[in-house]
Design an enzyme around this catalytic site. Structure first.
Site, PDB file in Angstrom:
ATOM      1  N   CYS A  72       1.018  -0.998  -0.305  1.00 47.23           N
ATOM      2  CA  CYS A  72      -0.168   0.310   0.105  1.00 47.23           C
ATOM      3  C   CYS A  72       0.519   1.121  -0.124  1.00 47.23           C
ATOM      4  CB  CYS A  72      -0.982  -0.100   1.193  1.00 47.23           C
ATOM      5  SG  CYS A  72      -2.248   1.584   0.998  1.00 47.23           S
ATOM      6  N   CYS A 110      -0.620   4.261   2.090  1.00 45.35           N
ATOM      7  CA  CYS A 110      -0.817   4.814   3.580  1.00 45.35           C
ATOM      8  C   CYS A 110      -0.182   2.983   4.263  1.00 45.35           C
ATOM      9  CB  CYS A 110      -2.111   4.691   4.353  1.00 45.35           C
ATOM     10  SG  CYS A 110      -3.557   3.828   3.243  1.00 45.35           S
ATOM     11  N   SER A 111      -0.628   1.921   5.119  1.00 39.83           N
ATOM     12  CA  SER A 111      -0.205   0.807   5.022  1.00 39.83           C
ATOM     13  C   SER A 111      -1.216  -0.009   5.348  1.00 39.83           C
ATOM     14  CB  SER A 111       0.508   0.368   6.004  1.00 39.83           C
ATOM     15  OG  SER A 111       1.211   1.276   6.630  1.00 39.83           O
ATOM     16  N   CYS A 112      -2.786  -0.304   3.854  1.00 39.02           N
ATOM     17  CA  CYS A 112      -3.627  -0.647   4.182  1.00 39.02           C
ATOM     18  C   CYS A 112      -3.314  -2.372   4.075  1.00 39.02           C
ATOM     19  CB  CYS A 112      -5.003  -0.821   3.007  1.00 39.02           C
ATOM     20  SG  CYS A 112      -4.997   1.302   2.972  1.00 39.02           S
TER      21      CYS A 112
END
Lengths: 209, 106, 104
Positions: A113, A116-118
């Site tokens: 991602c 962000c950091s999905c």
């Protein structure tokens, strides 16, 4: 305490040992004010932390092992992931729509991602640090083979590498290839060789020795 | 429900829009202006650009997974020429691709 | 297209160095930040959505975005949004932080 969670740790946190910088104070201040205002209770917080703690790569590994041993399940998993996981694996809640992508002799999938950091926390637990790192987020889309090499994973040049930039509303699970020599293994034994990184696509499943 | 404008297999070009000011955009910078092919329609989701500012009644927008050739996305891509990247993109960031594939000409 | 319109978080394709495939154990205060966010986003009246959390992180000054940790970004954004919505008051939040700093 859930007994099936290999990453289980005591919640008996010694707060005095924690870092006490500005952001830790900001977090404590926010939490105490929200509790005082009745937005949620301290018990709600504990229950939520425990709920997240119970999620771990073991759940994803069970899904993968089921897919390896049950063609019908695998087909449903690939076409309607969320429904298959919810109904057939009895994992609840499944917090997001899930896209399952299958590794084959022709294609290797890897998930990142960039914005962000999905991450599919509800089936893999919390994301590892490297998944959230700026190094991984910036480079995995442009130099996936180079990044995989940093994990010790070499993808045959003849195979297609397919990156999934998970930036919006889907969450991704890589269905790794079942390693040769594990045919006929029972589901539970197969689940034991499926690691977190193989379900993100930065590693391939190796048979246990 | 909103009917999706595009179908799997359609060639689409990502809008080359670069808004500034207060914003929340799910279309990565690196993919704007690039052309790919719709892999699947994911469904319709509330527009995160509005949700991000507290408008919980945001209109739903169709969301697609679009597949791009890595060599088209990065001029200096060094992997397998068949390598691809799939990205989720909302409908209002997509346009029908121009047929004479002018995106490759630059 | 020039990079000055690219936001700090939008880093796909840049080179931020080699990946270190290791992980530290999540700290208790980080778990609490994560739990606060989940509890707020899961409420029927949705005090704060993930979209808002992300927007708040993206609005942090670029230098700050680059230097603070993952859950530090979360709580910075989350507290800003709660103030923005009037759920928390900036003065009372600041006072509480001060008291904690003095007492801790």
């Amino acid at each position: 305490m859930p007994h099936d969670d290999p990453h289980d740790h005591s919640h008996a946190a010694v707060e005095a040992d924690e870092p006490q910088g500005y952001y830790q104070h900001l977090a404590a201040a926010t939490r105490s004010l929200l509790i005082e205002k009745g937005v949620f209770s301290a018990a709600d917080m504990r229950a939520m932390i425990e709920q997240i703690d119970r999620r771990s790569p073991a759940l994803g590994a069970k899904i993968v092992a089921r897919a390896w041993t049950d063609e019908g399940f695998k087909a449903r998993l690939l076409s309607r992931g969320k429904q298959a996981i919810k109904e057939e694996m009895e994992i609840d809640p499944v917090a997001a729509d899930i896209v399952v992508v299958e590794n084959t002799a022709a294609v290797h999938n890897v998930v990142v991602c960039t914005l962000c950091s999905c991450y599919p926390v509800f089936i893999l637990g919390r994301p590892p640090d490297w998944y959230k790192s700026y190094a991984y987020r910036s480079r995995a889309v442009r130099d996936p083979r180079g990044v995989l090499r940093e994990f010790g994973t070499e993808i045959d040049p003849a195979r297609e590498v397919r990156v999934h930039d998970s930036t919006a509303d889907m969450r991704y699970l890589v269905l790794p290839m079942q390693p040769a020599g594990t045919e006929g293994w029972l589901e539970e034994r197969l689940a034991g060789i499926v690691t977190r990184d193989t379900m993100v696509g930065t590693a391939e499943v190796r048979p246990a020795e | 429900m909103t009917d999706p404008l595009f179908n799997p297999g359609d060639a689409v070009t990502v809008s080359a829009r670069f808004p500034t000011g207060r914003r929340h955009i799910r279309t990565p910078f690196y993919i704007r202006g690039k052309t790919g092919e719709v892999e699947r329609v994911c469904g319709a989701y509330k527009n995160p650009e509005d949700l991000a500012f507290g408008n919980y009644n945001a209109a739903r927008v169709s969301l697609y997974r679009v597949r791009f050739d890595q060599r088209h996305v990065w001029d200096d891509y060094t992997g397998n020429p068949n390598d691809t990247i799939d990205i989720e993109i909302y409908e209002h960031w997509l346009e029908p691709a121009v047929t004479e594939d002018s995106s490759d000409a630059t | 297209m020039s990079d000055d319109i690219r936001q700090q978080h939008d880093m796909g394709g840049l080179d931020k160095g080699p990946v270190t495939p290791s992980a530290h154990e999540i700290e208790p205060w980080e778990k609490r930040v994560e739990a606060i966010m989940r509890l707020l986003s899961m409420r029927k009246d949705r005090f704060v959505t993930v979209d808002e959390l992300r927007r708040g992180i993206e609005e942090l000054p670029p230098e700050l975005y680059d230097t603070i940790g993952y859950y530090e970004r979360w709580i910075a954004s989350l507290s800003n949004i709660l103030v923005e919505k009037g759920v928390l008051d900036r003065a009372e939040l600041d006072a509480r932080v001060k008291a904690l700093e003095a007492g801790a």
